[in-house]
Design an enzyme around this catalytic site. Structure first.
Site, PDB file in Angstrom:
ATOM      1  N   LYS A 140      87.379  24.285  15.655  1.00  0.00           N
ATOM      2  CA  LYS A 140      85.944  24.572  15.915  1.00  0.00           C
ATOM      3  C   LYS A 140      85.070  25.454  14.736  1.00  0.00           C
ATOM      4  O   LYS A 140      85.835  25.609  13.818  1.00  0.00           O
ATOM      5  CB  LYS A 140      85.805  25.684  16.957  1.00  0.00           C
ATOM      6  N   ARG A 168      86.589  36.194  29.405  1.00  0.00           N
ATOM      7  CA  ARG A 168      85.632  35.336  28.701  1.00  0.00           C
ATOM      8  C   ARG A 168      85.493  33.955  29.417  1.00  0.00           C
ATOM      9  O   ARG A 168      84.912  33.927  30.727  1.00  0.00           O
ATOM     10  CB  ARG A 168      86.094  35.298  27.367  1.00  0.00           C
ATOM     11  N   TYR A 204      69.952  46.020  -6.559  1.00  0.00           N
ATOM     12  CA  TYR A 204      69.336  46.703  -5.642  1.00  0.00           C
ATOM     13  C   TYR A 204      69.541  47.995  -5.549  1.00  0.00           C
ATOM     14  O   TYR A 204      70.678  48.266  -5.351  1.00  0.00           O
ATOM     15  CB  TYR A 204      69.244  45.768  -4.629  1.00  0.00           C
ATOM     16  N   MET A 229      71.369  38.275  -2.249  1.00  0.00           N
ATOM     17  CA  MET A 229      71.305  37.120  -1.246  1.00  0.00           C
ATOM     18  C   MET A 229      72.102  35.985  -2.033  1.00  0.00           C
ATOM     19  O   MET A 229      72.779  35.239  -1.509  1.00  0.00           O
ATOM     20  CB  MET A 229      70.018  36.643  -1.072  1.00  0.00           C
TER      21      MET A 229
HETATM   22  C1  LIG Z   1      89.550  30.119  18.386  1.00  0.00           C
HETATM   23  C2  LIG Z   1      90.586  29.765  19.596  1.00  0.00           C
HETATM   24  C3  LIG Z   1      91.747  29.733  19.347  1.00  0.00           C
HETATM   25  C4  LIG Z   1      92.286  29.809  17.886  1.00  0.00           C
HETATM   26  O1  LIG Z   1      92.586  31.238  17.850  1.00  0.00           O
HETATM   27  P1  LIG Z   1      93.101  31.965  16.305  1.00  0.00           P
HETATM   28  O2  LIG Z   1      92.853  33.235  16.748  1.00  0.00           O
HETATM   29  O3  LIG Z   1      92.074  31.412  15.267  1.00  0.00           O
HETATM   30  O4  LIG Z   1      94.526  31.365  16.243  1.00  0.00           O
HETATM   31  C5  LIG Z   1      92.717  29.118  20.214  1.00  0.00           C
HETATM   32  N1  LIG Z   1      92.369  28.898  21.849  1.00  0.00           N
HETATM   33  C6  LIG Z   1      91.081  29.217  21.938  1.00  0.00           C
HETATM   34  C7  LIG Z   1      90.880  28.961  23.475  1.00  0.00           C
HETATM   35  C8  LIG Z   1      90.020  29.540  21.096  1.00  0.00           C
HETATM   36  O5  LIG Z   1      88.667  29.552  21.589  1.00  0.00           O
END
Ligand SMILES: *Cc1c(COP(=O)(O)O)cnc(C)c1O
Length: 346
Positions: free
Chosen positions: A39, A130, A246, A294
């Site tokens: 992702k 979640r 800065y 930046m």
């Molecule tokens: C992002 C995610 C993972 C991977 O998690 P890591 O901590 O990056 O290894 C696995 N399962 C779900 C549902 C996730 O959202």
């Protein structure tokens, strides 16, 4: 096509290290298959480059957040699961079969059934609160008759010693008892390293594939994959008492020389590195002076180094250490890496 000069900043991406990290996690997963979370564009590296390399190494299961991310890798011929499930807006693409939804809510389950169902994954929440069905929903019969490829849950505290780990494991076993699926999956990167109990049939590491260290004990086992490099745009001489950047947060105690690099917080090199990061060339270490801008970074190259305008310097980015120093999490260090880098696999 108009000619574009090469970018003055680049990410060297070590494909061998990526594959070695996956193999380490695959081994640690025991009999379970080892997938990959790709992702957020492969945690900032570029999902297509990651998927190509890992599928060649034998990885079969990939996880993205949404359908646009699934579409971006759909032609690579791998199995993709969409973690955020299906909204009604997604159904057209979802029914085209480019990926499987991970159904998270009773409404998503209903939507999927009404559209004719088909193979899907299901997420159950075992304590993180979640995404996912509650344990009660999952055990209620809501899922009966659904063609579930992978039933999964997600660990909230796998990177710590925490009582919730064991609790989530036990709750997941309770769901598994009641819900039929081809495979069961619980562990992210840190979960894989908690032990074989947590592996079930399929693991889903992300962070550790990309060089992130999910727990201090794993530091030796994970190889760095991402190496940012930036070009020197200007060199300048500094006299004792002169200030830098800065808000003039740093002043020279003695005469020295600076190099101004083409990288800044808009590239993901965040302000947390001000005064604590460094760049390197050969064995030389050049500390960051003043605030990160930046688009620019000022480093102290001293009076004896041979750094010149146009040179490339490596920007220190080992994730475990850099997160500790900068206060930015390893996940954010990866996913923040901006669009202006040219990404170069090697
Ligand atoms: C992002 C995610 C993972 C991977 O998690 P890591 O901590 O990056 O290894 C696995 N399962 C779900 C549902 C996730 O959202």
């Amino acid at each position: 096509m108009t000619y574009l000069p090469p970018a003055p900043l680049r990410l060297r991406l070590d494909g061998d290290a990526l594959v070695a990290n996956w193999r380490m996690l695959d081994h640690a997963s025991g009999a379970a298959a080892c997938g990959a979370a790709v992702k957020a564009d492969g945690y900032g590296l570029g999902a297509r480059g990651v998927v190509t390399r890992l599928s060649e190494a034998g990885c079969r299961d990939f996880f993205v957040s949404n359908w646009a991310e699934a579409k971006a890798i759909a032609d690579l011929g791998v199995t993709v699961s969409v973690l955020h499930g299906v909204r009604s807006e997604d159904m057209g693409l979802a029914k085209s079969g480019i990926a499987r939804p991970v159904l998270n809510t009773a409404r998503q389950v209903q939507r999927w059934r009404e559209a004719g169902g088909g193979i899907c994954d299901v997420m159950v929440d075992t304590g993180m609160n979640r995404l996912g069905l509650s344990i009660e929903e999952a055990r209620s019969g809501l899922l009966d008759g659904l063609e579930i490829q992978t039933l999964m849950s997600h660990l909230a505290c796998a990177d710590e010693v925490h009582p919730l780990n064991r609790l989530q494991l036990n709750r997941f076993a309770l769901v598994k008892e009641r819900v039929n699926a081809c495979r069961y999956s619980l562990a992210n990167s840190a979960g894989v390293l908690l032990g074989r109990d947590y592996a079930f049939d399929l693991t889903r590491p992300g962070l550790a594939l990309y060089g992130g260290v999910p727990s201090p004990a794993a530091e030796e086992r994970v190889r760095q994959v991402v190496f940012p490099e930036a070009q020197v745009i200007q060199r300048r001489r500094l006299h004792a008492g002169d200030v830098v950047g800065y808000n003039a947060t740093w002043s020279a105690v003695e005469d020295t020389e600076l190099a101004v690099l083409n990288i800044g917080y808009a590239d993901g090199y965040l302000r947390g590195f001000s005064g604590v990061g460094c760049a390197r060339s050969g064995d030389n270490v050049f500390p960051v002076r003043g605030r990160v801008s930046m688009d620019l970074l000022i480093v102290d190259v001293g009076t004896t180094s041979a750094v010149a305008e146009g040179d490339w310097l490596r920007v220190e980015y080992s994730l475990y250490d850099s997160a500790l120093r900068s206060g930015v999490s390893q996940y954010e260090l990866l996913t923040g890496l901006g669009k202006r880098f040219s990404r170069m696999w090697q």
